[in-house]
Design a protein around this motif. Structure first.
Motif, PDB file in Angstrom:
ATOM      1  N   LEU A 132       0.821  -1.222   0.000  1.00 49.36           N
ATOM      2  CA  LEU A 132       0.000   0.000   0.000  1.00 49.36           C
ATOM      3  C   LEU A 132       0.851   1.267   0.000  1.00 49.36           C
ATOM      4  N   PRO A 160      -6.419  -6.062  -0.325  1.00 47.68           N
ATOM      5  CA  PRO A 160      -7.137  -5.379   0.775  1.00 47.68           C
ATOM      6  C   PRO A 160      -8.004  -4.234   0.254  1.00 47.68           C
ATOM      7  N   GLU A 163      -8.838  -1.027   2.530  1.00 48.64           N
ATOM      8  CA  GLU A 163      -7.693  -0.126   2.698  1.00 48.64           C
ATOM      9  C   GLU A 163      -7.438   0.664   1.406  1.00 48.64           C
ATOM     10  N   ALA A 166     -10.080   3.320   0.986  1.00 51.55           N
ATOM     11  CA  ALA A 166      -9.872   4.478   1.873  1.00 51.55           C
ATOM     12  C   ALA A 166      -8.797   5.400   1.297  1.00 51.55           C
ATOM     13  N   ILE A 167      -7.740   4.815   0.759  1.00 48.42           N
ATOM     14  CA  ILE A 167      -6.649   5.620   0.171  1.00 48.42           C
ATOM     15  C   ILE A 167      -7.170   6.385  -1.052  1.00 48.42           C
TER      16      ILE A 167
END
Ligand code: PLP
Length: 383
Positions: A132, A160, A163, A166-167
């Motif tokens: 990430l 994921p 995650e 969200a990014i």
């Protein structure tokens, strides 16, 4: 003559008999065009499509009007990627994806590149997962879309999504996910995962071939897409063409059945998959491809050291239907781009087998396959 045991469920799956049964009336009595609003033939078909749309939306926590029917995940990926590129030219011409994506994502991106778009393809770690930190570092002011698949079709690795979502939200960039292998196999939620666009298909989950959908977020924020098929303005103008009612009904039935059984079936498949893996581990020189637990429960992808891949496939063919870690592109055999991305050399990538277990796989079949693979590998190594 017995047919080989089918362990190629990432390529396609057989239709569940209950799905076929749900589809049949829509080929014959209820043949109407769902867009015909002046008679009961049309109304019947329209009601069936409406229900299917609601069922599919519910499976991913979307709203029915956010489901756009397509011919499958390939078309959904093309609509998402090329449609978002065309509709967001004012923002920029940069997209981010991952080297292990399906060609139905990579090829539209390569096509955009020929039109002047810039594409960043991120590498994966040795276990197939995206780092990430590398994703965060790849964003630019002109980035319009990130495309990361939910579950890999070769090694089953689960990225994921929450995650990543969200990014993407933080950067106000669209997040597309190819969920062809994931729908009704793992929980998917377009809200909690911040997904803007999601590609789906029916035939990997015991539904019919030739039908899929693109989820297109309509709120918070609304996703702008340019249609790739123009015509009668079906699907809110995003995908013209008469809706294929039997396939749509079968798609929704298949996904609903999959959702009902998801937790129990994942557990059962994990048990069978681990049984196969443990049996094969008695052979030396085996490498697991992809993360050991962050993967689809029905997936096992193994590289066999000191074995010729083509010879192994020939030895396995009469007993078990599986795929090799390679693909024939225009008569030339190339090692899988997914396995080479994990750092496997060409020889090992060729000598890799993808086992795809499914709803109709039994323990007796797994034991038979394990014995045959063990005997075949041992014989090839001894020769
Ligand atoms: C099978 C698959 C596709 C293609 O789906 P179709 O419905 O056959 O077009 C795309 N992406 C992934 C990850 C797949 O497994």
């Amino acid at each position: 003559m017995h047919r080989p045991i089918y362990l190629d469920c990432h390529s396609t799956t057989p239709l569940d008999p209950a799905v076929l049964e749900a589809m049949l009336p829509f080929f014959t009595e209820s043949f109407g065009n769902p867009a015909s609003n002046s008679h009961s033939y049309g109304w019947e078909a329209e009601a069936a499509v409406k229900l299917a749309r609601e069922q599919l939306a519910a499976a991913i926590n979307a709203r029915p009007e956010e489901i756009v029917f397509t011919s499958g995940a390939t078309e959904a990926n093309n609509l998402a990627i090329k449609g978002a590129a065309e509709a967001n030219l004012a923002k920029g011409r940069h997209m981010i994806s991952v080297v292990t994506e399906h060609n139905a994502v990579l090829d539209p991106l390569r096509y955009l590149k020929t039109l002047g778009f810039e594409i960043t393809l991120l590498p994966v770690e040795a276990d197939g997962l995206l780092d990430l930190g590398k994703l965060k570092a790849a964003f630019r002011d002109d980035t319009v879309l990130v495309s990361v698949m939910a579950a890999n079709n070769e090694i089953g690795v689960l990225q994921p999504l929450a995650e990543i979502g969200a990014i993407c939200r933080e950067h106000q960039v669209l997040f597309h996910t190819d969920a062809a292998q994931a729908i009704a196999k793992i929980p998917l939620d377009v809200q909690t995962m911040n997904i803007s666009l999601m590609s789906l298909t029916a035939h990997k989950v015991y539904g019919p071939k030739g039908i899929g959908a693109l989820y297109v977020r309509r709120k918070a924020p609304r996703v702008q897409l340019a249609p790739q098929l123009h015509g009668g303005g079906h699907e809110r103008g995003l995908r013209s063409g008469t809706l294929y009612t039997p396939q749509i009904v079968g798609f929704a039935k298949a996904v609903s059945l999959g959702m009902e059984q998801m937790a129990v079936e994942a557990e059962r498949l994990r048990g069978l998959r681990d049984r196969l893996y443990n049996a094969l581990l008695t052979l030396e020189g085996i490498q697991l491809n992809g993360h050991s637990s962050q993967r689809l429960s029905g997936n096992l992808n193994l590289s066999f050291e000191d074995v010729d891949g083509q010879a192994l496939l020939l030895a396995l063919q009469p007993v078990v239907a599986v795929s090799l870690g390679s693909a024939c592109t225009s008569a030339k055999i190339e090692p899988s781009h997914v396995l080479t991305a994990l750092g496997r050399d060409d020889a090992l990538a060729y000598a890799s087998i993808r086992f795809g277990l499914g709803r109709f796989t039994t323990e007796a079949e797994i034991d038979q396959v394990a014995e045959h693979v063990k005997a075949s590998v041992a014989a090839l190594r001894a020769s």
